[in-house]
Design a protein around this motif. Structure first.
Motif, PDB file in Angstrom:
ATOM      1  N   ILE A 150       4.959  -6.217   7.407  1.00 47.12           N
ATOM      2  CA  ILE A 150       6.400  -6.160   7.419  1.00 47.12           C
ATOM      3  C   ILE A 150       7.023  -4.782   7.303  1.00 47.12           C
ATOM      4  N   VAL A 151       7.681  -4.527   8.270  1.00 46.43           N
ATOM      5  CA  VAL A 151       8.537  -3.441   8.548  1.00 46.43           C
ATOM      6  C   VAL A 151       9.841  -3.091   7.643  1.00 46.43           C
ATOM      7  N   LEU A 152       9.599  -2.168   7.000  1.00 47.13           N
ATOM      8  CA  LEU A 152      10.853  -1.792   5.980  1.00 47.13           C
ATOM      9  C   LEU A 152      11.240  -0.657   6.077  1.00 47.13           C
ATOM     10  N   THR A 153      12.539  -0.162   5.654  1.00 50.65           N
ATOM     11  CA  THR A 153      13.137   1.009   5.722  1.00 50.65           C
ATOM     12  C   THR A 153      12.685   1.834   4.476  1.00 50.65           C
ATOM     13  N   ASN A 154      12.957   3.196   4.337  1.00 53.96           N
ATOM     14  CA  ASN A 154      12.257   3.893   3.406  1.00 53.96           C
ATOM     15  C   ASN A 154      13.081   3.203   2.085  1.00 53.96           C
ATOM     16  N   LYS A 155      14.183   3.093   1.995  1.00 53.27           N
ATOM     17  CA  LYS A 155      15.160   2.431   0.778  1.00 53.27           C
ATOM     18  C   LYS A 155      14.306   1.286   0.487  1.00 53.27           C
ATOM     19  N   GLU A 156      14.120   0.296   1.318  1.00 53.93           N
ATOM     20  CA  GLU A 156      13.649  -1.096   0.950  1.00 53.93           C
ATOM     21  C   GLU A 156      12.332  -0.973   0.528  1.00 53.93           C
ATOM     22  N   PHE A 157      11.388   0.141   1.119  1.00 53.17           N
ATOM     23  CA  PHE A 157      10.008   0.163   0.561  1.00 53.17           C
ATOM     24  C   PHE A 157      10.250   0.763  -0.899  1.00 53.17           C
ATOM     25  N   MET A 158      10.946   1.616  -1.233  1.00 46.04           N
ATOM     26  CA  MET A 158      11.279   2.094  -2.615  1.00 46.04           C
ATOM     27  C   MET A 158      11.693   1.160  -3.517  1.00 46.04           C
ATOM     28  N   LEU A 159      12.668   0.140  -3.084  1.00 49.10           N
ATOM     29  CA  LEU A 159      13.049  -0.695  -3.856  1.00 49.10           C
ATOM     30  C   LEU A 159      11.952  -1.833  -4.128  1.00 49.10           C
ATOM     31  N   LEU A 160      11.217  -2.159  -3.182  1.00 45.37           N
ATOM     32  CA  LEU A 160      10.114  -2.995  -3.489  1.00 45.37           C
ATOM     33  C   LEU A 160       8.875  -2.486  -4.111  1.00 45.37           C
ATOM     34  N   HIS A 161       8.589  -1.185  -4.087  1.00 42.38           N
ATOM     35  CA  HIS A 161       7.764  -0.560  -4.899  1.00 42.38           C
ATOM     36  C   HIS A 161       8.091  -0.371  -6.378  1.00 42.38           C
ATOM     37  N   LEU A 162       9.302  -0.209  -6.504  1.00 43.14           N
ATOM     38  CA  LEU A 162       9.934  -0.038  -7.903  1.00 43.14           C
ATOM     39  C   LEU A 162       9.586  -1.704  -8.492  1.00 43.14           C
ATOM     40  N   LEU A 163      10.123  -2.693  -7.776  1.00 48.26           N
ATOM     41  CA  LEU A 163      10.178  -4.092  -8.255  1.00 48.26           C
ATOM     42  C   LEU A 163       8.774  -4.612  -8.543  1.00 48.26           C
ATOM     43  N   ILE A 164       7.914  -4.339  -7.863  1.00 48.31           N
ATOM     44  CA  ILE A 164       6.454  -4.767  -7.958  1.00 48.31           C
ATOM     45  C   ILE A 164       5.858  -3.985  -9.088  1.00 48.31           C
ATOM     46  N   ILE A 187      10.821 -10.241   3.249  1.00 50.01           N
ATOM     47  CA  ILE A 187       9.803 -10.633   2.345  1.00 50.01           C
ATOM     48  C   ILE A 187       9.700 -11.927   1.732  1.00 50.01           C
ATOM     49  N   ASP A 188      10.737 -12.405   1.518  1.00 47.22           N
ATOM     50  CA  ASP A 188      11.017 -13.966   0.999  1.00 47.22           C
ATOM     51  C   ASP A 188      11.324 -15.090   1.898  1.00 47.22           C
ATOM     52  N   ASP A 209       0.948  -1.231  -0.143  1.00 55.13           N
ATOM     53  CA  ASP A 209      -0.015   0.181   0.195  1.00 55.13           C
ATOM     54  C   ASP A 209       0.880   1.332  -0.112  1.00 55.13           C
ATOM     55  N   PRO A 210       1.076   1.846  -1.258  1.00 55.57           N
ATOM     56  CA  PRO A 210       2.178   3.191  -1.050  1.00 55.57           C
ATOM     57  C   PRO A 210       1.469   4.225  -0.482  1.00 55.57           C
ATOM     58  N   VAL A 211       0.256   4.409  -0.447  1.00 58.77           N
ATOM     59  CA  VAL A 211      -0.308   5.509   0.392  1.00 58.77           C
ATOM     60  C   VAL A 211       0.022   5.283   1.802  1.00 58.77           C
ATOM     61  N   ARG A 212      -0.347   4.316   2.466  1.00 62.03           N
ATOM     62  CA  ARG A 212      -0.238   4.126   3.851  1.00 62.03           C
ATOM     63  C   ARG A 212       1.323   3.730   4.095  1.00 62.03           C
ATOM     64  N   HIS A 213       2.187   3.459   3.179  1.00 62.16           N
ATOM     65  CA  HIS A 213       3.556   2.797   3.325  1.00 62.16           C
ATOM     66  C   HIS A 213       3.580   1.872   4.218  1.00 62.16           C
ATOM     67  N   LYS A 214       2.579   0.796   3.695  1.00 59.84           N
ATOM     68  CA  LYS A 214       2.671  -0.551   4.349  1.00 59.84           C
ATOM     69  C   LYS A 214       2.631  -1.719   3.457  1.00 59.84           C
ATOM     70  N   VAL A 215       3.312  -2.670   4.270  1.00 64.19           N
ATOM     71  CA  VAL A 215       3.586  -4.084   3.497  1.00 64.19           C
ATOM     72  C   VAL A 215       3.077  -5.270   4.294  1.00 64.19           C
ATOM     73  N   THR A 216       2.266  -6.055   3.647  1.00 60.67           N
ATOM     74  CA  THR A 216       1.960  -7.295   4.333  1.00 60.67           C
ATOM     75  C   THR A 216       2.167  -8.620   3.588  1.00 60.67           C
ATOM     76  N   ARG A 217       2.370  -9.756   4.194  1.00 63.58           N
ATOM     77  CA  ARG A 217       2.463 -10.744   3.247  1.00 63.58           C
ATOM     78  C   ARG A 217       1.685 -11.756   4.365  1.00 63.58           C
ATOM     79  N   GLN A 218       0.798 -12.554   3.814  1.00 66.36           N
ATOM     80  CA  GLN A 218      -0.099 -13.534   4.565  1.00 66.36           C
ATOM     81  C   GLN A 218      -0.862 -12.899   5.819  1.00 66.36           C
ATOM     82  N   GLY A 219      -1.070 -11.569   5.524  1.00 71.06           N
ATOM     83  CA  GLY A 219      -1.532 -10.824   6.713  1.00 71.06           C
ATOM     84  C   GLY A 219      -0.550 -10.141   7.947  1.00 71.06           C
ATOM     85  N   VAL A 220       0.386 -10.513   7.660  1.00 76.70           N
ATOM     86  CA  VAL A 220       1.677 -10.245   8.507  1.00 76.70           C
ATOM     87  C   VAL A 220       2.482  -8.963   8.159  1.00 76.70           C
TER      88      VAL A 220
END
Length: 223
Positions: free
Chosen positions: A147-161, A200-201, A134-145
């Protein structure tokens, strides 16, 4: 393909208009945010290139108003290079974020990529397998859990996905996440991907980030 450039700096605006037309696009230029938003809403553009720092109505406001009424690719092109600015731009719904000074060749490549993909945004959420971003809430979940990411990790995952299924080179990742020219002696991308994978993996059976030999990395549900 029709492109709208919203840029208040006369030299930059004229340069973009001329260069993009020479690259084969139909280009209109707005010198301020108010005119740019009106043009974007009234005309069938395929893509918008948007500056942030403009008098009257800045790029953030233009982006918010535009996204509430139309869904078309938007690239922020701005001198604001702070991480928080990039995240804010992506949260507002931008498809890409390029920092000035910029390479015109790189800009054209990003334009072509976005136009080739078209608008793929069905909602503010990105879903892949059991992972949600969720880019608006800056939130990542997997199987409902959560996942806390740093800003760079979030930007990286956002780019990849956002570009799942595409093999992204380390240089592309470095330029878009770190705004740096890739140096073969620098392993910042590999280190960041390793840390992201650990979050995340590693805890899950299905792996989503894959190494593409001699190129870089790809986000994909396929093993």
């Amino acid at each position: 393909m029709a492109i709208l450039v919203i840029e208040d700096d006369q030299k930059t605006g004229d340069y973009l208009k001329k260069g993009l037309r020479e690259s084969g696009y139909a280009v209109d230029l707005a010198r301020n945010g108010v005119d740019g938003l009106h043009m974007a809403l009234e005309n069938p553009y395929d893509l918008v290139i948007l500056d942030v720092m403009m008098p009257g109505k800045d790029g953030w406001s233009v982006m918010s108003s535009l996204r509430s009424k139309r869904d078309l690719p938007v690239i922020f092109l701005t001198a604001r290079d702070h991480v928080d600015d990039r995240i804010h731009g992506l949260q507002l719904g931008a498809d890409d974020y390029l920092v000035k000074p910029f390479s015109f060749t790189e800009l054209v490549l990003r334009v072509r990529t976005l136009l080739r993909r078209g608008v793929t945004r069905d909602s503010d959420m990105f879903q892949a397998a059991d992972l949600q971003l969720d880019p608006v809430r800056h939130k990542v979940t997997r199987q409902g859990v959560n996942i806390v990411l740093t800003n760079k990790e979030f930007m990286l995952l956002h780019l990849l996905i956002k570009r799942q299924g595409e093999a992204l080179s380390r240089s592309v990742i470095a330029s878009q996440v770190w705004d740096m020219n890739f140096d073969s002696d620098t392993n910042v991308v590999d280190v960041a991907v390793k840390r992201l994978r650990a979050k995340i993996d590693a805890p899950f059976e299905q792996k989503l980030i894959h190494t593409v030999r001699s190129i870089g990395y790809m986000f994909s549900e396929e093993q």
